[in-house]
Design an enzyme around this catalytic site. Structure first.
Site, mmCIF file in Angstrom:
data_model
loop_
_atom_site.group_PDB
_atom_site.id
_atom_site.type_symbol
_atom_site.label_atom_id
_atom_site.label_comp_id
_atom_site.label_asym_id
_atom_site.label_seq_id
_atom_site.Cartn_x
_atom_site.Cartn_y
_atom_site.Cartn_z
ATOM 1 N N TYR A 110 0.848 -1.196 0.000
ATOM 2 C CA TYR A 110 0.000 0.000 0.000
ATOM 3 C C TYR A 110 0.878 1.238 0.000
ATOM 4 O O TYR A 110 1.866 1.300 0.740
ATOM 5 C CB TYR A 110 -0.905 0.019 1.242
ATOM 6 C CG TYR A 110 -2.323 -0.398 0.918
ATOM 7 C CD1 TYR A 110 -3.047 0.276 -0.060
ATOM 8 C CD2 TYR A 110 -2.925 -1.460 1.582
ATOM 9 C CE1 TYR A 110 -4.338 -0.113 -0.371
ATOM 10 C CE2 TYR A 110 -4.222 -1.846 1.271
ATOM 11 C CZ TYR A 110 -4.924 -1.163 0.288
ATOM 12 O OH TYR A 110 -6.189 -1.535 -0.026
ATOM 13 N N GLU B 35 -0.544 4.830 -0.426
ATOM 14 C CA GLU B 35 -1.295 6.077 -0.607
ATOM 15 C C GLU B 35 -0.375 7.282 -0.410
ATOM 16 O O GLU B 35 0.446 7.287 0.519
ATOM 17 C CB GLU B 35 -2.445 6.173 0.414
ATOM 18 C CG GLU B 35 -3.728 5.571 -0.089
ATOM 19 C CD GLU B 35 -4.009 4.231 0.547
ATOM 20 O OE1 GLU B 35 -3.010 3.497 0.801
ATOM 21 O OE2 GLU B 35 -5.185 3.925 0.776
ATOM 22 N N ASP C 6 -6.597 13.775 -24.832
ATOM 23 C CA ASP C 6 -6.532 12.367 -24.425
ATOM 24 C C ASP C 6 -5.811 11.621 -25.551
ATOM 25 O O ASP C 6 -6.401 11.330 -26.592
ATOM 26 C CB ASP C 6 -7.958 11.843 -24.216
ATOM 27 C CG ASP C 6 -7.982 10.374 -23.831
ATOM 28 O OD1 ASP C 6 -6.944 9.695 -23.976
ATOM 29 O OD2 ASP C 6 -9.044 9.888 -23.404
ATOM 30 N N THR D 153 -3.798 6.358 -21.660
ATOM 31 C CA THR D 153 -3.613 5.022 -21.111
ATOM 32 C C THR D 153 -2.230 4.563 -21.539
ATOM 33 O O THR D 153 -1.584 5.179 -22.388
ATOM 34 C CB THR D 153 -4.695 4.041 -21.614
ATOM 35 O OG1 THR D 153 -4.781 4.120 -23.038
ATOM 36 C CG2 THR D 153 -6.050 4.364 -21.001
ATOM 37 N N LYS E 36 -1.731 0.798 -24.942
ATOM 38 C CA LYS E 36 -2.097 0.687 -26.367
ATOM 39 C C LYS E 36 -0.814 0.779 -27.195
ATOM 40 O O LYS E 36 0.033 -0.102 -27.072
ATOM 41 C CB LYS E 36 -3.132 1.755 -26.705
ATOM 42 C CG LYS E 36 -4.432 1.583 -25.886
ATOM 43 C CD LYS E 36 -5.504 2.551 -26.301
ATOM 44 C CE LYS E 36 -6.814 2.282 -25.592
ATOM 45 N NZ LYS E 36 -7.011 3.115 -24.394
ATOM 46 N N ARG F 18 -1.736 -2.284 -18.520
ATOM 47 C CA ARG F 18 -2.990 -1.527 -18.508
ATOM 48 C C ARG F 18 -2.900 -0.500 -17.388
ATOM 49 O O ARG F 18 -2.550 -0.827 -16.252
ATOM 50 C CB ARG F 18 -4.175 -2.456 -18.256
ATOM 51 C CG ARG F 18 -4.287 -3.553 -19.273
ATOM 52 C CD ARG F 18 -5.591 -4.274 -19.161
ATOM 53 N NE ARG F 18 -6.596 -3.561 -19.904
ATOM 54 C CZ ARG F 18 -6.805 -3.710 -21.216
ATOM 55 N NH1 ARG F 18 -6.082 -4.568 -21.913
ATOM 56 N NH2 ARG F 18 -7.732 -3.022 -21.830
HETATM 57 N N1 DSN Z 1 -11.505 0.500 -25.124
HETATM 58 C C1 DSN Z 1 -10.535 1.354 -25.747
HETATM 59 C C2 DSN Z 1 -10.589 1.298 -27.225
HETATM 60 O O1 DSN Z 1 -10.817 0.223 -27.731
HETATM 61 O O2 DSN Z 1 -10.397 2.298 -27.887
HETATM 62 C C3 DSN Z 1 -10.618 2.743 -25.304
HETATM 63 O O3 DSN Z 1 -10.884 2.807 -23.968
#
Ligand code: DSN
Length: 414
Positions: free
Chosen positions: A55, A57, A201, A227, A230, A236
């Site tokens: 943990y 925090e 984003d 994120t 990708k 993730r």
């Molecule tokens: N689920 C993702 C996508 O496929 O673009 C975005 O959050």
């Protein structure tokens, strides 16, 4: 590399079986979902590490729990690498994933009822940018801009007019199914003119930005969210990059505003992924992702698919399959049956419903990680067209399965 799960196998054969089957599915199919990729073994090792037991925090040097001397090294390293890679003044690496990351930013700058200006979901925007079914849309008021479906052009004068009229607190750009570059300077100027914060984003394209293939929004926009799993090819998770003047507001909004203990195993894996993303090999990878998408796009267009937004500048293609006599769901199913994984997707002004829309979204990041290049993209593009034009032809399907098998053996995963 051989992946096996000896401890899970001993304790829990049912989960070991499912994990092994999922591994085989990934190894034996052509993964073309634009948001998916394959982590390196080093990133996976960090993700499954002892950092998960802790943990933490708070932030490095300011924790609410003892015993964080090594966790601090991990998190500070991730922060420093994120700042260096994207040229950011501040980085928060704690967001658990994309949705909480964006909600944290909204909560940092908006009171309930305040307005946020974002891209329409049907024109490539994202669910977390205020789709009516989300909690964010119940708390904040979202207004939208669109683009020209044929060219992808955004009418920035129209965006400015909406901003002047609606007085948003955040001017948001970014997408999950849009394939062109954005003009960040104009978005930022519009935000400044109306006294709003500018936000991008870049979840889909972070790896392409890191690799120097697409424009970097970080030096321009006030806030950039992404994120990390990708095109960036990390675990993730989510990450917020911002100008120094917004650092305090962002950190407070993430913790204690929205989240509790950060997942330090995820942050350790992110640190490893950021180190990988700073290498010349990763820049070559990013360039190849885009080169592959260009070739694939031209094959699909030549085969009769209506490519939205006039083509692609990044890793994805949004295509209308109705001209071939199929729906998006049917196209997804036909391709899935031979081991080619894509997702059905709404297209701008789609007359069909989201669960069976008119389009499919196709991406190249995962296949490029396996080492595939232009010749394979050409071949796969032709295969996709053949399958979609002849959805009931079992001979074509049998040949396609053999091609998928050959390609996946030629470009092994793990
Ligand atoms: N689920 C993702 C996508 O496929 O673009 C975005 O959050």
């Amino acid at each position: 590399m051989h992946i096996s799960y000896p401890h899970i196998r001993q304790k829990d054969p049912a989960i070991a079986d499912a994990l092994e089957q999922e591994l085989q599915r990934q190894q034996q199919s052509l993964e073309m979902i634009a948001s998916e990729n394959f982590m390196s073994p080093a990133v996976m090792e960090a993700l499954g590490s002892v950092a998960s037991n802790k943990y933490a925090e708070g932030y490095p040097g300011r924790r609410y729990y003892g015993g964080n001397q090594f966790i601090d090294i991990i998190e500070q390293t991730a922060i420093d690498r994120a700042k260096a890679l994207f040229g950011a003044e501040h980085a928060n690496v704690q967001p658990l994933s994309g949705a909480p990351m964006n909600i944290a930013v909204y909560s940092a700058f908006c009171k309930p009822g305040d307005t946020i200006l974002g891209m329409d979901l049907g024109h490539g925007g994202h669910l977390t940018h205020g789709h009516p079914i989300t909690l964010s849309a119940k708390v904040y008021r979202f207004v939208r801009y669109t683009c020209d479906p044929e060219t992808g052009e955004i009418d920035y004068d129209a965006v400015r007019q909406i901003a002047l009229q609606e007085k948003p607190k955040i001017v948001l750009c970014g997408f999950s199914a849009y394939s062109r570059e954005l003009d960040y300077s104009t978005f930022h100027a519009i935000a400044q003119e109306v006294g709003a914060v500018s936000m991008m984003d870049m979840a889909h394209i972070a790896g392409l930005v890191a690799g120097g293939v697409l424009r970097n929004p970080v030096p321009i926009m006030d806030i950039v969210t992404t994120t990390t799993h990708k095109t960036l090819r990390g675990p993730r998770g989510g990450m917020i990059l911002c100008k120094a003047q917004f650092a305090k507001a962002i950190d407070k909004a993430v913790f204690p505003g929205l989240q509790g203990g950060p997942h330090e195993n995820q942050i350790a894996a992110l640190a490893v992924a950021l180190k990988e993303a700073a290498t010349p090999e990763f820049s070559q990878y990013a360039a190849q992702v885009v080169a592959n998408a260009h070739v694939l796009c031209e094959e699909l267009r030549a085969g009769g698919l209506r490519v939205l937004f006039g083509g692609t500048d990044n890793h994805l293609i949004l295509a209308d399959v109705v001209p071939l006599g199929l729906t998006g769901h049917e196209a997804e199913t036909v391709l899935d049956a031979v081991g080619i994984t894509v997702n059905k997707n709404v297209i701008p002004n789609d007359p069909r419903k989201p669960l069976d829309p008119s389009g499919i979204r196709i991406g190249t990041p995962a296949l490029t990680t396996r080492g595939m290049k232009e010749p394979e993209m050409q071949h796969i593009g032709q295969l996709i067209i053949q399958l979609l034009r002849n959805p009931k032809d079992t001979t074509i399907q049998t040949t396609a399965k053999a091609t998928v098998k050959r390609l996946t053996q030629q470009f092994p995963l793990y």
